[in-house]
Design a protein around this motif. Structure first.
Motif, short mmCIF file in Angstrom:
data_model
loop_
_atom_site.label_atom_id
_atom_site.label_comp_id
_atom_site.label_asym_id
_atom_site.label_seq_id
_atom_site.Cartn_x
_atom_site.Cartn_y
_atom_site.Cartn_z
N HIS A 54 -22.77 -4.66 22.67
CA HIS A 54 -23.16 -4.81 24.08
C HIS A 54 -23.34 -6.27 24.47
O HIS A 54 -22.92 -6.69 25.53
CB HIS A 54 -24.51 -4.14 24.35
CG HIS A 54 -24.53 -2.69 24.09
ND1 HIS A 54 -23.85 -1.79 24.85
CD2 HIS A 54 -25.20 -1.99 23.14
CE1 HIS A 54 -24.09 -0.56 24.37
NE2 HIS A 54 -24.90 -0.68 23.34
N HIS A 57 -15.07 -1.57 28.68
CA HIS A 57 -16.29 -1.28 27.93
C HIS A 57 -17.19 -0.34 28.72
O HIS A 57 -17.77 0.59 28.16
CB HIS A 57 -17.02 -2.58 27.60
CG HIS A 57 -18.34 -2.35 26.91
ND1 HIS A 57 -18.45 -1.92 25.61
CD2 HIS A 57 -19.62 -2.46 27.36
CE1 HIS A 57 -19.71 -1.78 25.28
NE2 HIS A 57 -20.46 -2.10 26.33
N CYS A 99 -19.27 3.04 27.68
CA CYS A 99 -20.65 2.76 27.30
C CYS A 99 -21.63 3.12 28.41
O CYS A 99 -21.72 2.44 29.43
CB CYS A 99 -20.81 1.29 26.92
SG CYS A 99 -22.52 0.88 26.51
N CYS A 117 -24.48 0.42 29.22
CA CYS A 117 -24.10 -0.70 30.08
C CYS A 117 -23.90 -0.22 31.52
O CYS A 117 -24.20 -0.93 32.46
CB CYS A 117 -22.85 -1.39 29.55
SG CYS A 117 -23.21 -2.45 28.12
ZN LIG Z 1 -22.49 -1.49 26.28
#
Ligand SMILES: [Zn+2]
Length: 264
Positions: A4, A30, A34, A37
């Protein structure tokens, strides 16, 4: 999956719409994978939007991106992890936070016309609320002052009459029919023994029975007041009257009437 923290700076810039398109692709990839995030981004955007609405001041400083990033890089890596993934980072790093928040606000302030329009609208609403509040305050101050004049023992109450006559009992009723609000004041009332009381009556318009509208005892100077006795809103009054009753008051008036007055 890429770590991250690799995307931490990018995410911040992305949230304020300042990440170059060339770098945004990798971050978006990403973000697709994810949830952490994505949530972080949502939170940042939420706070940034709120901030933009309250931001004002000069144009954003030049090189703000560089300053933002370099300020962040001064934070130790572990703390940055915490900053980005444990809780809102500005809660942990006040200096960085205030710098970055100011920049966020100013970016959006300049770049998002829609938000500026919302801001203007909110200011307008706020202004009209302020005006309304001021009017309400003014009204209630006046009402308070009136009430004080009517009720305070400090206020000197003087009844005026022709010089030679003996002061006679007088009363004044103020009645607001649609709310059933009644204010009654009397002066020069004769004192009563403790077993008796004065009682105010509302005589209804359409021949109903007189309604009890409060009992009262005069002060040592013969003055008295009744405020808002329980009267159903909308009751039409033909007259008001005062009688002397056995304490604590009666269901029906006992003749004779001490005071009487018609509404018309
Ligand atoms: Zn992430």
């Amino acid at each position: 999956m890429a770590a991250h923290e690799q995307f931490a700076d990018d995410l911040t810039l992305y949230a304020i719409g300042s990440l170059p398109v060339s770098e945004a692709g990798q971050l978006e990839q990403h973000l697709d994978q994810c949830g952490d995030c994505r949530r972080e981004l949502e939170e940042m955007r939420g706070d940034v939007a709120l901030l933009a609405l309250s931001a004002s001041g000069p144009a954003p400083p030049t090189r703000s991106r560089e300053r933002l990033l370099s300020a962040m890089k001064k934070e130790p890596r572990r703390q940055r992890m915490l900053i980005y993934h444990a809780r809102p980072w500005w809660a942990v790093a006040p200096v960085v936070a205030s710098l970055a928040l100011a920049i966020f606000g100013l970016f959006l302030w300049r770049e998002n016309r829609n938000l500026r329009e919302q801001e203007a609208e909110m200011q307008q609403k706020q202004q009209s609320l302020v005006t309304e509040l001021a009017q309400t305050q003014h009204d209630s101050e006046q009402a308070r002052e009136m009430l004080y004049m009517l009720t305070s023992p400090e206020v000197q109450k003087v009844s005026l009459s022709t010089a030679k006559s003996t002061p006679q009992p007088v009363g004044k009723a103020m009645y607001l029919r649609n709310k059933g609000h009644l204010l009654f004041m009397a002066s020069n009332l004769a004192p009563l023994p403790n077993s008796k009381t004065y009682q105010l009556w509302l005589i209804p318009m359409r021949g109903g029975a007189p309604m009890p509208a409060g009992t009262f005892m005069p002060d040592e100077r013969g003055g008295a007041m009744v405020m808002n006795p329980p009267i159903p809103p909308g009751t039409e009054a033909k007259a008001f009257a005062v009688t002397v009753e056995e304490s604590p008051g009666s269901e029906k008036p006992t003749m004779p009437m001490v005071l009487m007055g018609n509404t018309t």
